[in-house]
Motif scaffolding. Structure first.
Motif, PDB file in Angstrom:
ATOM      1  N   HIS A 120       0.845  -1.191   0.000  1.00  0.00           N
ATOM      2  CA  HIS A 120       0.000   0.000   0.000  1.00  0.00           C
ATOM      3  C   HIS A 120       0.883   1.244   0.000  1.00  0.00           C
ATOM      4  N   ASP A 121       2.184   1.002   0.276  1.00  0.00           N
ATOM      5  CA  ASP A 121       3.099   2.109   0.468  1.00  0.00           C
ATOM      6  C   ASP A 121       3.775   2.485  -0.853  1.00  0.00           C
ATOM      7  N   LEU A 122       3.005   3.141  -1.722  1.00  0.00           N
ATOM      8  CA  LEU A 122       3.503   3.495  -3.058  1.00  0.00           C
ATOM      9  C   LEU A 122       4.716   4.413  -2.997  1.00  0.00           C
ATOM     10  N   HIS A 123       4.697   5.301  -2.011  1.00  0.00           N
ATOM     11  CA  HIS A 123       5.766   6.289  -1.920  1.00  0.00           C
ATOM     12  C   HIS A 123       7.119   5.605  -1.708  1.00  0.00           C
ATOM     13  N   THR A 124       7.165   4.705  -0.712  1.00  0.00           N
ATOM     14  CA  THR A 124       8.415   3.992  -0.438  1.00  0.00           C
ATOM     15  C   THR A 124       8.785   3.124  -1.626  1.00  0.00           C
ATOM     16  N   LEU A 125       7.790   2.426  -2.166  1.00  0.00           N
ATOM     17  CA  LEU A 125       8.044   1.479  -3.252  1.00  0.00           C
ATOM     18  C   LEU A 125       8.637   2.130  -4.489  1.00  0.00           C
ATOM     19  N   SER A 126       8.222   3.379  -4.723  1.00  0.00           N
ATOM     20  CA  SER A 126       8.640   4.028  -5.966  1.00  0.00           C
ATOM     21  C   SER A 126      10.165   4.098  -6.109  1.00  0.00           C
ATOM     22  N   SER A 127      10.872   4.128  -4.975  1.00  0.00           N
ATOM     23  CA  SER A 127      12.330   4.186  -5.096  1.00  0.00           C
ATOM     24  C   SER A 127      12.971   2.796  -5.179  1.00  0.00           C
ATOM     25  N   TYR A 128      12.178   1.753  -5.097  1.00  0.00           N
ATOM     26  CA  TYR A 128      12.758   0.407  -5.145  1.00  0.00           C
ATOM     27  C   TYR A 128      12.304  -0.404  -6.361  1.00  0.00           C
ATOM     28  N   MET A 178       8.038   1.068 -13.964  1.00  0.00           N
ATOM     29  CA  MET A 178       7.650   2.032 -12.935  1.00  0.00           C
ATOM     30  C   MET A 178       7.658   3.474 -13.447  1.00  0.00           C
ATOM     31  N   ASP A 179       8.709   3.856 -14.173  1.00  0.00           N
ATOM     32  CA  ASP A 179       8.827   5.257 -14.575  1.00  0.00           C
ATOM     33  C   ASP A 179       7.854   5.658 -15.682  1.00  0.00           C
ATOM     34  N   LEU A 180       7.115   4.667 -16.217  1.00  0.00           N
ATOM     35  CA  LEU A 180       6.160   4.998 -17.279  1.00  0.00           C
ATOM     36  C   LEU A 180       4.740   5.186 -16.730  1.00  0.00           C
ATOM     37  N   VAL A 181       4.585   4.920 -15.439  1.00  0.00           N
ATOM     38  CA  VAL A 181       3.238   4.999 -14.860  1.00  0.00           C
ATOM     39  C   VAL A 181       2.974   6.426 -14.392  1.00  0.00           C
ATOM     40  N   ASP A 182       1.817   6.967 -14.785  1.00  0.00           N
ATOM     41  CA  ASP A 182       1.523   8.316 -14.305  1.00  0.00           C
ATOM     42  C   ASP A 182       0.460   8.289 -13.200  1.00  0.00           C
ATOM     43  N   ALA A 183       0.377   9.406 -12.505  1.00  0.00           N
ATOM     44  CA  ALA A 183      -0.504   9.517 -11.340  1.00  0.00           C
ATOM     45  C   ALA A 183      -1.965   9.244 -11.696  1.00  0.00           C
ATOM     46  N   GLU A 184      -2.345   9.577 -12.927  1.00  0.00           N
ATOM     47  CA  GLU A 184      -3.740   9.421 -13.353  1.00  0.00           C
ATOM     48  C   GLU A 184      -4.174   7.944 -13.324  1.00  0.00           C
ATOM     49  N   VAL A 185      -3.276   7.088 -13.811  1.00  0.00           N
ATOM     50  CA  VAL A 185      -3.591   5.650 -13.832  1.00  0.00           C
ATOM     51  C   VAL A 185      -3.734   5.110 -12.411  1.00  0.00           C
ATOM     52  N   ILE A 186      -2.836   5.567 -11.549  1.00  0.00           N
ATOM     53  CA  ILE A 186      -2.879   5.107 -10.157  1.00  0.00           C
ATOM     54  C   ILE A 186      -4.174   5.567  -9.501  1.00  0.00           C
ATOM     55  N   ILE A 225      -2.233  11.378  -4.193  1.00  0.00           N
ATOM     56  CA  ILE A 225      -0.818  11.100  -3.968  1.00  0.00           C
ATOM     57  C   ILE A 225      -0.232  12.187  -3.081  1.00  0.00           C
ATOM     58  N   ILE A 226       0.343  11.762  -1.968  1.00  0.00           N
ATOM     59  CA  ILE A 226       0.931  12.730  -1.044  1.00  0.00           C
ATOM     60  C   ILE A 226       2.424  12.470  -0.969  1.00  0.00           C
ATOM     61  N   GLU A 227       3.202  13.490  -1.153  1.00  0.00           N
ATOM     62  CA  GLU A 227       4.656  13.326  -1.059  1.00  0.00           C
ATOM     63  C   GLU A 227       5.042  13.264   0.412  1.00  0.00           C
ATOM     64  N   LYS A 228       5.816  12.253   0.751  1.00  0.00           N
ATOM     65  CA  LYS A 228       6.214  12.113   2.153  1.00  0.00           C
ATOM     66  C   LYS A 228       7.709  11.857   2.237  1.00  0.00           C
ATOM     67  N   ASP A 229       8.337  12.368   3.271  1.00  0.00           N
ATOM     68  CA  ASP A 229       9.747  12.057   3.486  1.00  0.00           C
ATOM     69  C   ASP A 229       9.899  11.284   4.777  1.00  0.00           C
ATOM     70  N   TYR A 230      10.778  10.273   4.770  1.00  0.00           N
ATOM     71  CA  TYR A 230      11.013   9.531   5.999  1.00  0.00           C
ATOM     72  C   TYR A 230      12.263  10.038   6.693  1.00  0.00           C
TER      73      TYR A 230
END
Lengths: 242, 263
Positions: A194-202, A219-227, A237-242
């Motif tokens: 469920h953690d798209l934000h973390t996953l995006s870097s892996y 991964m880099d071809l997927v846009d926010a609209e599809v998600i 989509i919320i940008e988060k920093d850990y």
């Protein structure tokens, strides 16, 4: 390589998965995302042969998946491994399970098997836990033990069902870093999350699922609209920093 | 002078305890302790069937228990019926069939108390030999497939994913459990069979943290309870099976205080 060929699955006439048709190439880090009830865990269970009354076919390395699974175990981390909290098993006992299929029926683990299991626990940062009873481990520690077990199978595929669900926030990144190291050795990682934000870097390949596939691409071809389409209108989509 | 039948009775109680205690940790941790009671009740119908048609009691009962166990598995899987419900249905139907068959055999008087608590004074040399073989088979089975049994008990589905042959071991385990119950039923009765399948492991897990130690402690507890329970029943002229259960329960209470201290 894993190929889902037009897979459909219904329970009592209710459609759980529809027209699932995609390919996972070797060495990918695949994230399967989607809202609750999207059929993500069901998709994994089909792949693992835990559900067999579905339409379509699944191929692993060119073989029907059931045929392939009869010869090879897959390293699997379920969302919640059900066991009695008082079960008298240590972390080492659970890690050794990953080697059990290599031993003939009735044969016991050797000293070298135990050393291998300890080494695997070390790779997953859990070497200090090998004598601990599983009931005393935290969610994050237990996930590391399960990952050590999965690695011991020597399977080219590691399948995880929401591994971050039982790990506290700071532990999630550490866990995904271990997954990154394992991925770098050439293994194919398939994880529900469920953690798209973390996953995006892996992850390298994204599968957006909501009963049917909304996208399956790099991964880099997927846009926010599809998600957003996968998760519904309420998803932001919320940008988060850990 | 100690008569042979008393020695046989004493040995029978201890050996029966050993054979059942070996299965106890697996039955308890898999939370299938109800299986002991269910299979004992189903065996009752098998006994009635053998008496009604004049067949060999052991073979008929064993076959009956195995067939009904398989039927429970098939019916619950095929018709998506909860296994616990399927067991309860077959248990009550089996008991009812048994009672009908016994009532039809007008000239036969069935001793229900002996069925519930067994009759240790009926134990003969052949029973002792049978129990020694049974305990040896159980021990061999556990030693031989320990790895598979351990992971089957831990989580059967996950063990299956990791390609551990749990299906085959589970079938063997259930068949051997049925054999143990049928053989022990005559000696120990329903109540003692059920108690010896649960209490030794529950007591052992109050003390031991490792699986192998739990098996050893469970067997020792069961032997001591059977031996002392038997001697107490003989000395005070009490029912043997019931005395063993009560004595074992006292050990259970003692170990509970030990567990509390260590927690």
């Amino acid at each position: 390589m894993i190929i889902f060929n037009n897979v459909n699955y219904n329970i009592d006439g209710k459609s759980i998965l529809m027209n699932i048709d995609f390919t996972i190439k070797d060495g990918e880090f695949v994230a399967i995302v989607g809202p609750n009830g999207a059929g993500k865990s069901t998709l994994i269970k089909l792949l693992l042969g835990l559900i067999d009354d579905f339409e379509g076919s699944i191929e692993i390395d060119g073989f029907d998946h059931i045929k392939w699974l009869r010869q090879h175990p897959i390293g699997y981390l379920p969302q919640k491994e059900i066991f009695d909290r008082h079960f008298p098993a240590t972390a080492l006992d659970i890690a050794l399970m990953g080697l059990a299929s290599k031993l003939s029926f009735g044969k016991r683990f050797s000293r070298s098997d135990i050393d291998k299991a300890k080494k695997s626990l070390e790779v997953c940062g859990a070497q200090h836990l090998h004598k601990s009873l599983i009931g005393s481990l935290s969610g994050g520690e237990f996930q590391r033990v399960l990952l050590a077990r999965a690695l011991l199978t020597d399977s080219p595929y590691i399948v995880l069902d929401e591994p971050e669900a039982s790990i506290d926030r700071p532990g999630v990144l550490g866990f995904f870093e271990i997954l990154r190291t394992i991925h770098a050795t050439g293994k194919t990682i398939i994880t529900i999350s469920h953690d798209l934000h973390t996953l995006s870097s892996y992850c390298t390949f994204l599968v957006c699922l909501n009963k049917t596939l909304h996208c399956h691409s790099q991964m880099d071809l997927v846009d926010a609209e599809v998600i957003q389409k996968t998760f519904g209108e309420s998803f932001h989509i919320i940008e988060k920093d850990y | 002078m100690i008569y042979n039948f008393i020695i046989y009775a004493f040995l029978g109680c201890v050996l029966s305890g050993i054979s059942l205690a070996l299965f106890s940790p697996f039955v308890t941790l898999r939370k299938i302790s109800y299986m002991g009671e269910a299979l004992s009740h189903i065996a009752f119908a098998g006994i009635a069937l053998a008496l009604f048609f004049g067949l060999n009691i052991h073979i008929t009962t064993l076959l009956f228990v195995v067939i009904i166990s398989l039927l429970i598995g098939i019916v619950s899987k095929r018709f998506k019926l909860d296994e616990a419900n399927a067991i309860t249905i077959f248990l009550s139907v089996s008991m009812s069939i048994g009672i009908i068959l016994i009532s039809l055999k007008n000239n036969y008087t069935f001793d229900l108390a002996s069925y519930l608590f067994g009759n240790v004074l009926l134990i003969g040399k052949a029973d002792i030999v049978q129990l020694v073989i049974l305990s040896a088979v159980n021990l061999f089975f556990i030693l031989f497939v320990y790895k598979e049994l351990f992971y089957l008990t831990y989580n059967a589905e996950i063990a299956g994913v990791y390609r551990i042959r749990v299906k085959l071991v589970n079938y063997l385990f259930l068949i051997l459990l049925a054999v143990n119950i049928v053989i022990n039923l005559k000696i120990a009765g329903i109540i003692l069979v059920s108690a010896q399948l649960i209490l030794p492991a529950v007591i052992a897990f109050n003390i031991a943290k490792r699986f192998t130690w739990a098996i050893v402690i469970g067997v020792l507890v069961s032997m001591i309870s059977a031996g002392i329970g038997f001697l107490l029943s003989w000395y005070f002229n009490l029912p043997t099976g019931a005395s063993i259960v009560v004595f074992e329960f006292c050990i259970f209470v003692l170990t509970l205080t030990f567990k509390r201290k260590h927690n």
